[in-house]
Write an enzyme that holds these catalytic residues in place. Structure first.
Site, short mmCIF file in Angstrom:
data_model
loop_
_atom_site.label_atom_id
_atom_site.label_comp_id
_atom_site.label_asym_id
_atom_site.label_seq_id
_atom_site.Cartn_x
_atom_site.Cartn_y
_atom_site.Cartn_z
N HIS A 165 95.82 -26.94 42.50
CA HIS A 165 95.89 -27.19 41.05
C HIS A 165 95.48 -25.91 40.30
O HIS A 165 94.64 -25.14 40.78
CB HIS A 165 94.95 -28.34 40.66
N GLU A 217 103.26 -27.05 36.96
CA GLU A 217 102.37 -27.11 35.81
C GLU A 217 102.18 -25.69 35.27
O GLU A 217 101.33 -24.94 35.78
CB GLU A 217 101.00 -27.67 36.21
N GLY A 239 96.35 -28.70 29.03
CA GLY A 239 95.24 -28.96 28.12
C GLY A 239 95.34 -28.22 26.81
O GLY A 239 94.37 -28.14 26.06
N SER A 280 100.14 -31.06 29.16
CA SER A 280 100.18 -31.67 27.83
C SER A 280 101.21 -32.80 27.70
O SER A 280 101.82 -32.96 26.65
CB SER A 280 100.38 -30.60 26.75
N GLY A 310 96.94 -35.09 32.75
CA GLY A 310 95.49 -34.93 32.68
C GLY A 310 94.93 -35.76 31.53
O GLY A 310 94.73 -36.97 31.64
N GLY A 311 94.71 -35.11 30.38
CA GLY A 311 94.02 -35.73 29.24
C GLY A 311 94.55 -37.12 28.87
O GLY A 311 93.76 -38.05 28.65
N ASN A 371 95.71 -37.31 36.86
CA ASN A 371 94.66 -36.43 37.38
C ASN A 371 93.48 -36.52 36.43
O ASN A 371 93.51 -35.95 35.35
CB ASN A 371 95.19 -34.99 37.47
N TRP A 372 92.45 -37.25 36.86
CA TRP A 372 91.30 -37.47 35.98
C TRP A 372 90.37 -36.25 35.93
O TRP A 372 89.42 -36.23 35.18
CB TRP A 372 90.52 -38.70 36.43
N LYS A 373 90.61 -35.26 36.79
CA LYS A 373 89.75 -34.06 36.83
C LYS A 373 88.29 -34.49 36.93
O LYS A 373 87.99 -35.43 37.65
CB LYS A 373 90.06 -33.17 35.61
N GLU A 410 93.52 -25.30 37.99
CA GLU A 410 92.08 -25.06 37.79
C GLU A 410 91.41 -24.63 39.09
O GLU A 410 90.45 -23.86 39.07
CB GLU A 410 91.42 -26.32 37.19
#
Ligand code: 13P
Length: 249
Positions: free
Chosen positions: A96, A168, A174, A213, A234-235, A9-11, A98
């Site tokens: 998600h 999640e 994150g 994470s 993600g990151g 997930n590149w957000k 966010e």
């Protein structure tokens, strides 16, 4: 374990230029693999770039990070399921953390979105997860079960159509604070039981991904936990070498 699913997930990262560079590095170093599924969720404007870079690589799936529940209309700034499908998406991320906690998306909206994805013939990846205060109050399971049951409540073909679930925990996203494999296994077990009661036999093979994470150092142990069928990253999916290390786990 089911065939593992590794989802990036590149957000709001990697516009077309960076997406093209990333995909070149990824494809050069990751030959076709038949024992795992890879999914990319680029920002919507980079979807065409990633699709072009993938060419005939049908082993790698494309997805979008969010959709509106209507198929078309005067909804400035939104993307619909038919538009996502036309652009090459096969999977849609719904609910998600966010979307829920930054943009105020409700459980009822996730239900409308999952139904729209089903209607459009694509696969929803419904995200669920509790906040730290909910976990501390002993409500983690009830929150996750509510998000799951409500999110799937408008779907009508759960016994026959593919869905995916991503657990999640909000406190792990994150933050560098990963759930332990035991925490993940416990909640995935709860989700698996709920899925069996909602979807019947199909619930037993529905992929349940863990996210929060994940990095090259913890991916293997998390994947080895009971009922963890994949990872939503993600990151650590933004750097081609760390993403390659994760998908090779
Ligand atoms: P991080 O891997 O950066 O914690 O993000 C997890 C996530 O939200 C993936 O959807």
């Amino acid at each position: 374990m089911n065939r593992p699913v590794f989802a990036a997930n590149w957000k709001m990262n990697n516009g077309p230029t960076l997406a093209r560079e990333f995909m070149k590095a990824f494809i050069d170093q990751f030959p076709r693999q038949n024992d795992r599924t890879i999914v990319f969720f680029p920002p919507a404007l980079s979807l065409a770039t990633v699709a072009t870079a993938l060419g005939e690589r049908r082993d790698v799936w494309l997805g979008v990070q969010n959709v509106h529940w209507k198929d078309q209309g005067a909804f400035t700034g939104e993307v619909s399921v038919p538009i996502a499908r036309d652009a090459g998406a096969r999977v849609i991320l719904v609910g998600h953390s966010e979307r829920r906690h930054v943009f105020g998306e409700t459980d009822d909206e996730t239900a409308l979105k999952c139904a729209a994805v089903e209607r459009g013939g694509l696969t929803p990846m419904l995200c669920v997860g509790e906040k730290i205060e909910e976990r501390d109050a002993g409500q983690a399971e009830s929150v996750v079960v509510r998000q799951l049951r409500t999110g799937l409540s408008h779907m009508t073909q759960l016994a026959t159509k593919d869905i995916m679930i991503a657990y999640e925990p909000v406190w792990a996203i994150g933050t560098g604070r990963t759930a332990t494999p035991a925490d993940a296994a416990a909640m995935h077990g709860v989700i698996r039981r709920e899925l069996a009661s909602i979807c019947g036999d199909r619930g037993r093979v529905t992929p349940i991904l863990y996210g929060g994470s994940v990095n090259p150092g913890n991916a293997k142990t998390l994947l080895a936990a009971a009922d963890v069928d994949g990872l939503l990253v993600g990151g650590a999916s933004l750097d081609a070498s760390s993403w390659l290390a994760i998908v090779r786990s």
